[in-house]
Write an enzyme that holds these catalytic residues in place. Structure first.
Site, mmCIF file in Angstrom:
data_model
loop_
_atom_site.group_PDB
_atom_site.id
_atom_site.type_symbol
_atom_site.label_atom_id
_atom_site.label_comp_id
_atom_site.label_asym_id
_atom_site.label_seq_id
_atom_site.Cartn_x
_atom_site.Cartn_y
_atom_site.Cartn_z
ATOM 1 C CB SER A 150 -1.002 0.015 1.224
ATOM 2 O OG SER A 150 -0.111 0.140 2.457
ATOM 3 C CG HIS B 7 15.704 1.688 2.789
ATOM 4 N ND1 HIS B 7 16.590 0.725 3.272
ATOM 5 C CD2 HIS B 7 14.624 0.885 2.157
ATOM 6 C CE1 HIS B 7 16.062 -0.453 3.297
ATOM 7 N NE2 HIS B 7 15.025 -0.306 2.474
ATOM 8 C CG ASP B 8 10.532 1.072 3.238
ATOM 9 O OD1 ASP B 8 11.650 0.469 3.419
ATOM 10 O OD2 ASP B 8 9.508 0.527 2.680
ATOM 11 C CB THR B 9 14.378 -0.099 6.571
ATOM 12 O OG1 THR B 9 13.517 -0.982 6.019
ATOM 13 C CG2 THR B 9 14.866 -0.566 7.881
#
Length: 489
Positions: free
Chosen positions: A17, A240-242
């Site tokens: 999502s 980077h989402d992390t």
């Protein structure tokens, strides 16, 4: 907008999502309002798996319009998953779709490349975990299958960099995401010329690298007019989402680790410099860039992806009910190795894969959705505990507290299992760590909060839940035996 209130927009694209969120910073506290959610996932075409990046862009623009209606916006920034990229021609147009990292075109490429480029050499130059979908293997596969396409390419942009280009007109590679490609040298802080040369990849396609918090300019005039974001700056967060999630870990002191828990489970620690050593290579740990010049020493674990694919096969059962039912299943049941490659591809046969693994390793076979879910969660907890011990061994640093952030932090059963398996205190939250990290890096870059106060702001903004470990578990030893008995998929 009051002088002591600022608003920032985070665009977060995940594997399942996407969200556009408006963050309001006031009195050293951050509130987050998700103004638009939209689905994401693999798009199957005759020649493989892709991301529908043009549809994602359409959804992003809709979210930006909704956010802009609430008042002036100071800045906007994008984060997403890692490794996947777009190829642009001389006019800056997409040459091809954006391939999905689970696309089978990379099957066997890593193993083949490592026959000519020694594993030790590649790790010495990049410090990155060996995963078959890393950008370097995707590009080698692309070079072999369609060299004409790369010959016509003038720029390669990772997914968040592509959206920043569309927002601002600037072509750059933000450092945290660039560091995941296995083409980046964390010691030099730039693309690795030796790796590019050894893999036969054209260095001129890669844009200049910028640090998280870099100002890319104002939103392009035509987009500003369309969305209402006049005067809004485009700030590259930790893309980077992390990396964004780790920026929002509400930790203090030196003895903590994190688990960014979602589709993937990223288990790691924050270090002041890369840790590239024979022991780190032995444990296949990855050195990825963080904020403020830090390194995220971590390992990718398959994560809740396995549950998500099982749920898809079961007809989209309610997650809360599924986890509640799993909590009623007796403990110490069958286990899987979450990182077994049979669990990597998508498919509605995921429950069967779990059952087959259990049967092939001489265990009882889980039958119901609750039993299968319990098996997966107990296995994730055991794997997390194993990685924590590897991190301690490599860094020589004791880990006493584990911060679980992201969507998985809402699963009380998983948090309790991690605490028990690791015999460490687990602190759960925030759920929206990625959004908060994205927003706070923007706010810091704009001078809205003091440098180095991100985690203090998070602690002031959220409520956390603590899980204390129970009796020493027996599952860990059985997990090791199961892994040793695992047949080839």
């Amino acid at each position: 907008m009051s002088a002591d209130v600022t608003r920032h927009i985070a665009i977060d694209l995940g594997a399942s999502s996407g969200r556009v969120a408006l963050g309001t910073l006031q009195d050293s506290r951050l509130s987050v309002d998700v103004v638009h959610r939209f689905p994401n996932g693999a798009l199957a075409r005759a020649d493989g798996l892709y991301w529908n990046v043009t549809e994602l862009w359409r959804e992003v623009l809709h979210g930006l319009r909704l956010a802009a209606r609430q008042g002036p916006v100071d800045s906007v920034g994008v984060d997403s998953w890692a490794v996947d990229y777009a190829l642009l021609d001389e006019q800056g147009q997409l040459l091809d779709g954006v391939r999905h990292y689970r696309d089978p075109r990379t099957d066997g490429v890593m193993e083949d490349l490592l026959r000519t480029v020694p594993r030790e050499t590649l790790y010495e130059h990049t410090g990155i975990q060996f995963l078959p979908f890393n950008t370097v293997y995707q590009l080698v596969a692309q070079q072999r299958r369609s060299p004409d396409l790369l010959a016509r390419t003038r720029a390669l942009l990772l997914v968040p960099d592509l959206l920043h280009y569309w927002l601002s007109g600037r072509r750059v590679a933000e450092r945290t995401n660039a560091s995941t490609t296995q083409l980046y040298d964390p010691r030099q802080g730039d693309w690795s010329a030796p790796v590019l040369q050894a893999c036969g990849l054209p260095a001129q396609l890669l844009p200049p690298i910028v640090a998280p918090g870099s100002d890319l300019g104002e939103v392009c005039p035509e987009l500003a007019h369309d969305t209402g974001l006049r005067g809004t700056r485009v700030i590259a967060p930790a893309t980077h989402d992390t990396a964004s999630a780790v920026a929002a870990v509400p930790a203090s002191g030196p003895d903590w680790a994190y688990v960014s828990s979602g589709t993937w489970s990223l288990v790691g620690v924050e270090t002041p410099a890369p840790v590239i050593s024979p022991r780190a290579l032995q444990h296949n740990l990855t050195n990825e860039a963080g904020i403020h010049g830090t390194t995220r020493l971590l390992k990718n674990v398959m994560g809740l992806w396995i549950v998500q694919e099982c749920r898809r096969a079961w007809g989209e059962l309610d997650f809360a009910a599924l986890y509640a039912d799993a909590a009623q299943v007796p403990a110490h049941g069958p286990l899987i190795d979450p990182d077994d490659l049979r669990f990597l591809p998508p498919g509605t046969d995921m429950p069967l894969r779990v059952q087959t693994f259990c049967a092939q390793t001489g265990q009882s076979v889980p039958q119901t959705p609750a039993q299968i879910t319990r098996c997966i969660l107990e296995s994730l907890a055991c794997k997390t505990a194993e990685v924590l011990e590897e991190l301690e061994a490599v860094t020589g640093r004791a880990i006493r507290t584990v911060h679980v952030v992201g969507g998985g932090s809402q699963i009380a059963l998983l948090n309790r299992l991690i605490a028990d398996a690791a015999q460490r205190t687990v602190v759960a939250g925030p759920v929206e760590a990625t959004l908060m990290g994205n927003l706070l890096v923007q706010a810091e870059a704009r001078g809205r909060i003091p440098v180095g106060k991100l985690r203090e702001t998070v602690r002031a903004s959220v409520t956390l839940e603590t899980f204390v470990p129970g009796p020493t578990p027996t599952q860990r030893a059985r997990f090791a035996r199961v892994r040793a008995a695992t047949p080839a998929p």
